[in-house]
Design an enzyme around this catalytic site. Structure first.
Site, PDB file in Angstrom:
ATOM      1  N   HIS A   1      -6.421  -0.601   6.243  1.00  0.00           N
ATOM      2  CA  HIS A   1      -6.324   0.313   7.705  1.00  0.00           C
ATOM      3  C   HIS A   1      -7.571  -0.191   8.364  1.00  0.00           C
ATOM      4  O   HIS A   1      -6.881  -1.259   9.337  1.00  0.00           O
ATOM      5  CB  HIS A   1      -6.562   1.202   7.382  1.00  0.00           C
ATOM      6  CG  HIS A   1      -5.942   2.578   6.778  1.00  0.00           C
ATOM      7  ND1 HIS A   1      -4.248   2.081   6.490  1.00  0.00           N
ATOM      8  CD2 HIS A   1      -5.785   2.800   5.405  1.00  0.00           C
ATOM      9  CE1 HIS A   1      -3.949   2.628   5.340  1.00  0.00           C
ATOM     10  NE2 HIS A   1      -4.357   3.425   4.986  1.00  0.00           N
TER      11      HIS A   1
ATOM     12  N   HIS B   1       1.798   5.766  -1.532  1.00  0.00           N
ATOM     13  CA  HIS B   1       0.872   6.342  -2.912  1.00  0.00           C
ATOM     14  C   HIS B   1       1.489   7.167  -3.316  1.00  0.00           C
ATOM     15  O   HIS B   1       1.949   8.357  -3.011  1.00  0.00           O
ATOM     16  CB  HIS B   1       0.114   7.906  -1.837  1.00  0.00           C
ATOM     17  CG  HIS B   1      -1.082   6.784  -1.299  1.00  0.00           C
ATOM     18  ND1 HIS B   1      -2.470   7.129  -1.444  1.00  0.00           N
ATOM     19  CD2 HIS B   1      -1.486   6.388   0.209  1.00  0.00           C
ATOM     20  CE1 HIS B   1      -3.424   6.375  -1.169  1.00  0.00           C
ATOM     21  NE2 HIS B   1      -3.312   6.014  -0.089  1.00  0.00           N
TER      22      HIS B   1
ATOM     23  N   HIS C   1       0.268  -1.324  -0.094  1.00  0.00           N
ATOM     24  CA  HIS C   1      -0.088  -0.196  -0.253  1.00  0.00           C
ATOM     25  C   HIS C   1       0.764   1.248   0.124  1.00  0.00           C
ATOM     26  O   HIS C   1       1.682   1.686   0.904  1.00  0.00           O
ATOM     27  CB  HIS C   1      -0.736   0.092   1.564  1.00  0.00           C
ATOM     28  CG  HIS C   1      -1.694   1.239   0.962  1.00  0.00           C
ATOM     29  ND1 HIS C   1      -2.825   0.489   1.481  1.00  0.00           N
ATOM     30  CD2 HIS C   1      -1.612   2.146   1.270  1.00  0.00           C
ATOM     31  CE1 HIS C   1      -3.895   2.146   1.063  1.00  0.00           C
ATOM     32  NE2 HIS C   1      -2.849   3.069   1.243  1.00  0.00           N
TER      33      HIS C   1
HETATM   34 ZN    ZN Z   1      -3.282   5.367   2.079  1.00  0.00          ZN
END
Ligand code: ZN
Length: 419
Positions: free
Chosen positions: A254, A71, A69
């Site tokens: 999350h 970005h 994960h």
């Molecule tokens: Zn994220």
């Protein structure tokens, strides 16, 4: 022309994850064979001498790390240091990020490339990057990260999630933009707090799962919603996953709520996630987080990622997945060697499984995407996250002892070096 230095044929005297010492033979970018060493320093004949031999002196050899994960489009790396802007709610944070990104003059491609190089230097071979799709940016971030994916193909695998950072049903035009993103090369469709952000759980999930079905795409949803509100959405996502036969192709990132709900709710929700094949991603955040061992015991796949690295959401982050395993281990109170091996699996095999990576591992026939770590065991590697001695991609050496030797392009001209 391939040199034996950049394409070794044998990694001699490595420690395998199970503790055995071995020589690993490479051919055509793959692991050809793994030959256990005789005890007390005996050396098989094939490794006695010759070009193409790299002696690792007993260092731990692992398959390249998987950052489940990231970005890539958000990072400030490559730009001047950006002071963190405060903001309480997710919507306030999104607003602060939009303002910060408008001020940046260094393009997404250059910042994302900087981050990829940083990740590779730490031994990461694969990442799943969420890419912001919103009414203001449209598909600009996607186009930049698609370009970066192509440019780093020989360094790292990049999966792309079309991520509606500004909402789905409350952001004009976003469902159509997500649809276009999937047509143009995004691999998965994302989501964001169906209740907390859009205030319309069914509305957002109808769009997200509708797009997944239409495009045959996977799903990866950011869920920060707390407690029972969050857990209820997890069970909804599990039901939709089962209904569409998306077993193994849906992730919830999350899911802090799993660390907050009562035991019976946790058990019921974990059971639904396991039955539907929904994975949980954690970065070991501050505050509540999913209980890693409890979820694994219930049959839920848990894996790890960096999430934000030096961006508007979080001034921290290095892209080092062994350090991430350390953080998750600390936050989850993982102490025994078996538990430390679990932490390592979150950034290797479990993440590879969640991303559906093929030919991942150290078995013969696996792609030689490898990292050698200055540690004598997996447990020590997690405890100390020590330096990387060697990073390889498809049998080609990218990094030796922290120094890029081949293939990591020089920084873009004019870009401030970010340390
Ligand atoms: Zn994220």
């Amino acid at each position: 022309m391939q040199s034996s230095r950049s394409h070794p044929s044998v990694l001699a005297d490595v420690t395998l994850p199970d503790g055995r010492r071995a020589d690993v033979f490479l051919r055509d970018g793959l692991v050809a064979s793994v030959q256990e060493r005789a005890p007390y320093g005996g050396t098989p004949d094939e490794t006695a001498a010759g070009d193409g031999r790299v002696d690792l002196g007993g260092a731990l050899l692992l398959p390249a790390f998987v950052d489940g994960h990231s970005h890539l489009d958000k990072t400030f790396l490559g730009a001047a240091w950006q002071p963190h802007a405060e903001g309480g709610t997710i919507r306030e944070r999104v607003g602060a990020e939009l303002r910060a990104r408008r001020r940046l003059t260094v393009p997404v491609t250059e910042r994302a490339l900087r981050l990829v190089h940083r990740m590779v230097e730490h031994g990461t071979g694969h990442t799943r990057s969420h890419v912001d799709i919103d009414p203001e940016a449209g598909l600009d971030n996607l186009h930049a990260v698609l370009d970066v994916r192509e440019r780093v193909r020989d360094l790292m695998t990049v999966q792309i999630v079309a991520f509606p950072q500004s909402g789905v049903v409350t952001a004009p035009g976003v469902p159509d933009l997500l649809d276009a993103a999937l047509r143009e090369g995004a691999d998965l469709v994302g989501g964001l707090d169906p209740h907390g952000f859009d205030g319309d759980v069914a509305g957002q999930l109808d769009v997200v799962f509708g797009l997944a079905e239409r495009h045959g795409a996977g799903v990866d949803i950011h869920l920060h919603d707390p407690g029972e509100i969050g857990a209820e959405q997890l069970r909804d996502i599990a039901a939709r996953t089962a209904a569409l036969g998306l077993d193994g192709r849906v992730t919830v990132s999350h899911a802090y709520c799993l660390g907050e709900v009562a035991d019976a709710t946790l058990a019921r929700t974990a059971s639904a996630l396991a039955a539907a094949g929904v994975s949980i991603l954690t970065n070991g955040p501050a505050g509540s987080m999913p209980p890693v061992l409890r979820l694994r015991e219930a049959g839920v796949r848990v894996f790890a990622g960096s999430d934000n690295i030096r961006d508007a959401w979080w001034p921290y982050g290095t892209g080092d997945m062994l350090e991430r395993a350390t953080i998750i281990g600390l936050r989850s109170e993982l102490m025994t060697d078996d538990e430390l091996r679990v932490a390592a699996s979150l950034v290797t095999t479990e993440a590879a499984g969640a991303l559906g990576l093929e030919r991942y591992g150290l078995e013969p026939g696996s792609r030689a995407d490898l990292v050698a770590v200055a540690a004598a065991s997996v447990a020590e590697a997690v405890a100390a996250h020590p330096r990387r001695l060697l990073v390889m991609r498809a049998g080609r050496v990218l990094v030796t002892d922290g120094c890029p030797v081949a293939g990591l392009p020089a920084p873009e001209p004019g870009v401030q070096r970010a340390w």
